[in-house]
Design a protein around this motif. Structure first.
Motif, PDB file in Angstrom:
ATOM      1  N   GLU A 199       0.828  -1.209   0.000  1.00 36.34           N
ATOM      2  CA  GLU A 199       0.000   0.000   0.000  1.00 36.34           C
ATOM      3  C   GLU A 199       0.861   1.257   0.000  1.00 36.34           C
ATOM      4  OE1 GLU A 199      -3.502   2.210   2.614  1.00 36.34           O
ATOM      5  OE2 GLU A 199      -3.008   0.111   3.014  1.00 36.34           O
ATOM      6  N   ILE A 200       1.928   1.258   0.783  1.00 34.11           N
ATOM      7  CA  ILE A 200       2.837   2.402   0.802  1.00 34.11           C
ATOM      8  C   ILE A 200       3.439   2.618  -0.589  1.00 34.11           C
ATOM      9  CG2 ILE A 200       5.039   3.253   1.698  1.00 34.11           C
ATOM     10  CD1 ILE A 200       4.329   1.849   4.357  1.00 34.11           C
ATOM     11  N   GLU A 206       5.114   3.835  -6.689  1.00 31.51           N
ATOM     12  CA  GLU A 206       6.063   2.767  -7.043  1.00 31.51           C
ATOM     13  C   GLU A 206       5.264   1.509  -7.403  1.00 31.51           C
ATOM     14  OE1 GLU A 206       8.567   2.421  -3.645  1.00 31.51           O
ATOM     15  OE2 GLU A 206       9.201   4.522  -3.708  1.00 31.51           O
ATOM     16  N   ASN A 207       4.719   1.508  -8.613  1.00 29.18           N
ATOM     17  CA  ASN A 207       3.759   0.472  -9.000  1.00 29.18           C
ATOM     18  C   ASN A 207       4.390  -0.914  -9.096  1.00 29.18           C
ATOM     19  OD1 ASN A 207       1.493   2.263  -9.244  1.00 29.18           O
ATOM     20  ND2 ASN A 207       2.432   3.069 -11.085  1.00 29.18           N
ATOM     21  N   ASP A 208       5.609  -1.011  -9.634  1.00 32.83           N
ATOM     22  CA  ASP A 208       6.289  -2.313  -9.717  1.00 32.83           C
ATOM     23  C   ASP A 208       6.441  -2.946  -8.340  1.00 32.83           C
ATOM     24  OD1 ASP A 208       6.599  -2.587 -12.410  1.00 32.83           O
ATOM     25  OD2 ASP A 208       8.511  -1.544 -12.502  1.00 32.83           O
ATOM     26  N   THR A 209       6.870  -2.121  -7.389  1.00 34.93           N
ATOM     27  CA  THR A 209       7.057  -2.606  -6.018  1.00 34.93           C
ATOM     28  C   THR A 209       5.728  -3.029  -5.403  1.00 34.93           C
ATOM     29  OG1 THR A 209       8.941  -1.103  -5.772  1.00 34.93           O
ATOM     30  CG2 THR A 209       7.980  -1.989  -3.751  1.00 34.93           C
ATOM     31  N   TRP A 213       4.891  -6.850  -3.894  1.00 37.10           N
ATOM     32  CA  TRP A 213       4.534  -7.126  -2.498  1.00 37.10           C
ATOM     33  C   TRP A 213       3.094  -7.619  -2.367  1.00 37.10           C
ATOM     34  CZ3 TRP A 213       7.682  -7.659   1.532  1.00 37.10           C
ATOM     35  CH2 TRP A 213       8.960  -7.128   1.450  1.00 37.10           C
ATOM     36  N   ALA A 214       2.169  -7.054  -3.155  1.00 45.10           N
ATOM     37  CA  ALA A 214       0.772  -7.490  -3.064  1.00 45.10           C
ATOM     38  C   ALA A 214       0.629  -8.936  -3.535  1.00 45.10           C
ATOM     39  CB  ALA A 214      -0.119  -6.569  -3.888  1.00 45.10           C
ATOM     40  N   SER A 215       1.267  -9.281  -4.649  1.00 45.96           N
ATOM     41  CA  SER A 215       1.204 -10.661  -5.150  1.00 45.96           C
ATOM     42  C   SER A 215       1.794 -11.628  -4.127  1.00 45.96           C
ATOM     43  CB  SER A 215       1.970 -10.780  -6.469  1.00 45.96           C
ATOM     44  OG  SER A 215       1.445  -9.917  -7.443  1.00 45.96           O
ATOM     45  N   ASP A 216       2.935 -11.249  -3.576  1.00 41.02           N
ATOM     46  CA  ASP A 216       3.612 -12.100  -2.602  1.00 41.02           C
ATOM     47  C   ASP A 216       2.732 -12.325  -1.376  1.00 41.02           C
ATOM     48  OD1 ASP A 216       5.806 -13.572  -1.557  1.00 41.02           O
ATOM     49  OD2 ASP A 216       6.426 -11.838  -0.378  1.00 41.02           O
ATOM     50  N   ALA A 237      -2.105  -1.088  -9.206  1.00 47.88           N
ATOM     51  CA  ALA A 237      -0.702  -0.966  -9.629  1.00 47.88           C
ATOM     52  C   ALA A 237      -0.514  -1.496 -11.047  1.00 47.88           C
ATOM     53  CB  ALA A 237       0.204  -1.706  -8.650  1.00 47.88           C
ATOM     54  N   ASN A 238      -1.169  -2.601 -11.376  1.00 55.47           N
ATOM     55  CA  ASN A 238      -1.067  -3.151 -12.732  1.00 55.47           C
ATOM     56  C   ASN A 238      -1.676  -2.213 -13.766  1.00 55.47           C
ATOM     57  OD1 ASN A 238       0.365  -5.585 -12.696  1.00 55.47           O
ATOM     58  ND2 ASN A 238      -1.385  -6.729 -11.916  1.00 55.47           N
ATOM     59  N   CYS A 239      -2.886  -1.725 -13.481  1.00 53.88           N
ATOM     60  CA  CYS A 239      -3.578  -0.867 -14.446  1.00 53.88           C
ATOM     61  C   CYS A 239      -2.803   0.421 -14.704  1.00 53.88           C
ATOM     62  CB  CYS A 239      -4.988  -0.558 -13.959  1.00 53.88           C
ATOM     63  SG  CYS A 239      -6.118  -1.970 -14.060  1.00 53.88           S
TER      64      CYS A 239
END
Length: 726
Positions: A199-200, A206-209, A213-216, A237-239
């Motif tokens: 979320e941070i 920082e969409n890649d990050t 983290w969300a997927s993990d 983040a993906n969109c």
């Protein structure tokens, strides 16, 4: 009659009557009944032992915190903590009470130090527990008797919760430190801490990050309920990176989860894909709405509502398609009344559009069968409003009269039907009949005083329109008497607004309501111990000052707040951000654009500002740029905000001006695309004047300027706005 389908919890089981009474007092505190809670806690304190009294005192601390008395709550929690000492688990509650109090008092440095100390304590207790377990296992293997020790709260749980509290307050760096520390203590798990880092990252751009983290977190959490908040982060983040859909391997894994978790996650995925305009949402929604029909009717209803809403806005969508989708919604077993009412509105509207009258009696009968005989007034009322919405005023009016006849007098539903009949008669031009309904509403002492005053104002308006002689002075004593009885600033300011728009001969009444309302609102702002109460008062006062055209008053309100006070008021609640928006607007309308920009930038440059509110503030600032003929600067802002939250209602302004920019270049196809986006933002259900205006403008652009009525004021506005860019 109202059906609310919520997760049902098993009846609470308590170890003792004392625990049951504590739970009762806790519920009182949550509902705001502090007098009852204190009375119950005081009676318990007189009979219990020292350990139980600490639990009582902790609840008193909770009550003071709930009331916004953070200093007093802090003192109580410190006292409780001192008496508990290093108990393995009981120290956690007063610690978090202290931490929240310090954060709300804006004592951030003290809160950080307290949090670090608590993290060390939690880690030390967990380490000591592990050593004890090792010793116990050794004793057990050698045949010695062992005593089972109580496990402390896991350090990763304590530290993750600390991180989330600092994240809520916008302290990203410290929150990140806590989340990383929690993961360090639980490297194979810690999915909630990982979601905090995601979320941070998302809020920091920082969409890649954020994706990583969300997927993990979702995968490590095995797609369980605790990972649900990860889906919106992942999709957003993906969109923003132009990545469509959701990874197929994750969807396959989700499909193996229990139905309840799967359906909740599916709904979140569809909602967020749709929010960002990802077309893949539709096929997923159709697939999952079929699969979840038996296992989760609530999620099924939500998915089918989204599909229906999309069909209504789709270019070329047929009335038969809309009616079929509405009927599929009615097939869901557990449908709330408002959902049923929305579905039958679409069915009735589609029938009228096809020039065939719907079977209203069949719909009424089915509604009464579904919701019970006591729901007859609401069912008939709902069908009546659907007929009126479809343009059949006569049938709608007759059904409203029928609903009123079966409604229990002076109830909430009776009031709604009476008010609807008054509005219906006003539209028909029968102002005397409308006046009668407004008078009946005003005479009912069970109706809210605010609405009774509104009804009195409307009564005056109707009689004025009817050109009938009436003694307007007869209303004056009632208005003055009500003024003395009302001590709610919101009601006073609302009535003042209504009186100002009505044909009441004595303008001093409206001014008296307004003056008292402003005085009480200022008292709430200046004396409110809890930030949320002060924020609510600020927003409602500034909103009415905007209605009254008193922009200098809003500016004075803002400038009276010190920076420390503004920090204290900061919250993710929308009322705070709407207040800041009104301040920006007030500066702009007073011609002080530099100050407007300064206020906006102070928040939009802060990574802690929620994305939705970042969009709101940018949009309001861009609107001021348009007003002051900095249209190109405004369009640059509008182009940026539509990528952050594409369906935010304020993005409707952005899409309008991007459509105008496209028209000025002769690109009508792109302009129509942006006009469609306006409808998506406002859901075709405009409640406010500016929303209806934008939808009307979007309709003209969608149909094409070549067929538009050149004498229409909105068409002329579009041409004038195009000239700004030529």
């Amino acid at each position: 009659m109202k059906q609310k389908f919520k997760k049902q919890s098993a009846p609470a089981k308590f170890k003792s009557p004392f625990s049951a009474r504590l739970a009762e007092s806790r519920n009182m505190i949550q509902s705001g009944d502090f007098t009852g809670a204190f009375s119950l806690l005081n009676s318990l304190a007189s009979t219990e032992d020292a350990a139980s009294k600490q639990r009582i005192h902790a609840l008193i601390g909770d009550a003071e915190k709930k009331r916004g008395r953070f200093e007093k709550a802090l003192q109580i929690y410190q006292s409780v903590e001192g008496n508990i000492g290093d108990h393995r688990r009981d120290w956690v509650r007063p610690f978090f009470g202290k931490l929240v109090a310090l954060l709300k008092l804006a004592r951030i440095s003290d809160a950080m130090q307290l949090a670090r100390n608590a993290a060390e304590k939690a880690e030390a207790l967990e380490q000591a527990f592990r050593q004890q377990l090792t010793q116990l296992r050794s004793n057990l293997s050698s045949g010695q008797s062992v005593a089972i020790v109580k496990r402390p709260v896991r350090a990763s749980v304590v530290i993750t919760r600390i991180g989330h509290l600092f994240l809520q307050e916008g302290e990203f760096a410290f929150a990140q430190e806590m989340f990383q520390r929690a993961i360090g203590g639980n490297p194979k798990g810690g999915c909630r801490a990982r979601l905090g880092i995601a979320e941070i990252a998302l809020r920091s751009g920082e969409n890649d990050t954020a994706v990583k983290w969300a997927s993990d977190a979702i995968i490590r959490g095995k797609f369980q309920a605790k990972t649900l908040s990860g889906w919106p982060i992942l999709i957003a983040a993906n969109c923003r990176q132009g990545v469509s859909g959701v990874d197929s391997t994750m969807l396959d894994a989700l499909a193996k989860m229990p139905p309840t978790v799967r359906s909740r996650a599916s709904l979140l995925i569809v909602q967020n894909l749709r929010k960002f305009g990802d077309p893949s949402w539709r096929s997923l929604a159709e697939q999952w709405s079929r699969q979840s029909a038996a296992s989760d009717p609530i999620a099924t209803a939500e998915l089918r509502k989204l599909i229906l809403s999309s069909a209504k806005r789709k270019a070329g969508g047929t009335n038969k398609e809309i009616a079929a989708l509405a009927n599929s919604l009615l097939e869901v077993s557990k449908l709330a009344f408002h959902e049923w009412k929305s579905a039958i509105k679409e069915i009735i509207g589609a029938s009228y559009a096809e020039k065939s009258k719907p079977d209203l009696e069949s719909l009424i009968g089915a509604g009464i069968t579904r919701f019970g005989a006591d729901a007859a007034p609401q069912v008939i009322h709902g069908v009546a409003l659907a007929c009126i919405s479809a343009g059949d005023q006569e049938t709608g009016s007759a059904l409203l009269s029928r609903a009123l006849a079966v409604a229990k007098p002076d109830t909430e539903e009776w009031g709604k039907i009476t008010w609807a009949l008054a509005k219906c008669k006003t539209v028909e031009g029968d102002h005397m009949a409308a006046a009668g309904y407004y008078q009946a509403f005003n005479n009912s002492i069970n109706m809210p005083v605010q609405l009774r005053m509104f009804a009195l104002v409307e009564w005056v308006r109707c009689l004025t329109r009817a050109n009938k002689p009436f003694n307007v002075s007869a209303t004056i004593p009632q208005l003055w008497a009500a003024l003395d009885q009302i001590n709610d600033y919101n009601i006073l300011l609302d009535v003042a607004r209504q009186l100002g728009r009505a044909a009441v001969d004595d303008p001093s009444i409206a001014e008296a309501y307004r003056a008292k309302g402003e005085r009480l609102a200022l008292e709430a702002i200046n004396t409110g111990a809890h930030p949320s109460h002060a924020v609510t008062a600020l927003f409602k006062l500034a909103r009415r000052q905007n209605d009254f055209g008193e922009f200098s008053g809003t500016i004075q309100l803002w400038e009276s707040l010190s920076q420390q006070r503004r920090d204290w008021l900061w919250t993710t609640k929308s009322e705070f951000w709407e207040f800041v928006s009104l301040v920006i607007m007030a500066y702009g309308l007073e011609g002080r654009l530099d100050e407007a920009e300064k206020v906006a930038l102070a928040y939009v440059d802060d990574a802690a500002t929620p994305i939705s509110e970042w969009v709101r503030l940018h949009a309001v600032l861009a609107i001021q740029f348009v007003r002051l003929k900095r249209t190109r600067d405004a369009i640059a802002i509008f182009s940026e905000i539509i990528t952050a939250d594409p369906q935010h209602e304020m993005c409707s302004y952005a899409y309008y001006w991007l459509a105008i920019e496209s028209l000025s270049r002769g690109d009508e196809e792109t302009a129509r695309h942006y006009a469609h986006r306006i409808r998506l933002c406002l859901s075709d259900s405009a409640r406010l004047g500016w929303q209806r205006r934008l939808l009307d403008l979007a309709s003209i652009i969608s149909k094409g300027l070549e067929v538009a009525d050149k004498s229409n004021s909105l068409t002329l506005l579009i041409y004038r706005d195009m000239q700004r860019l030529l």
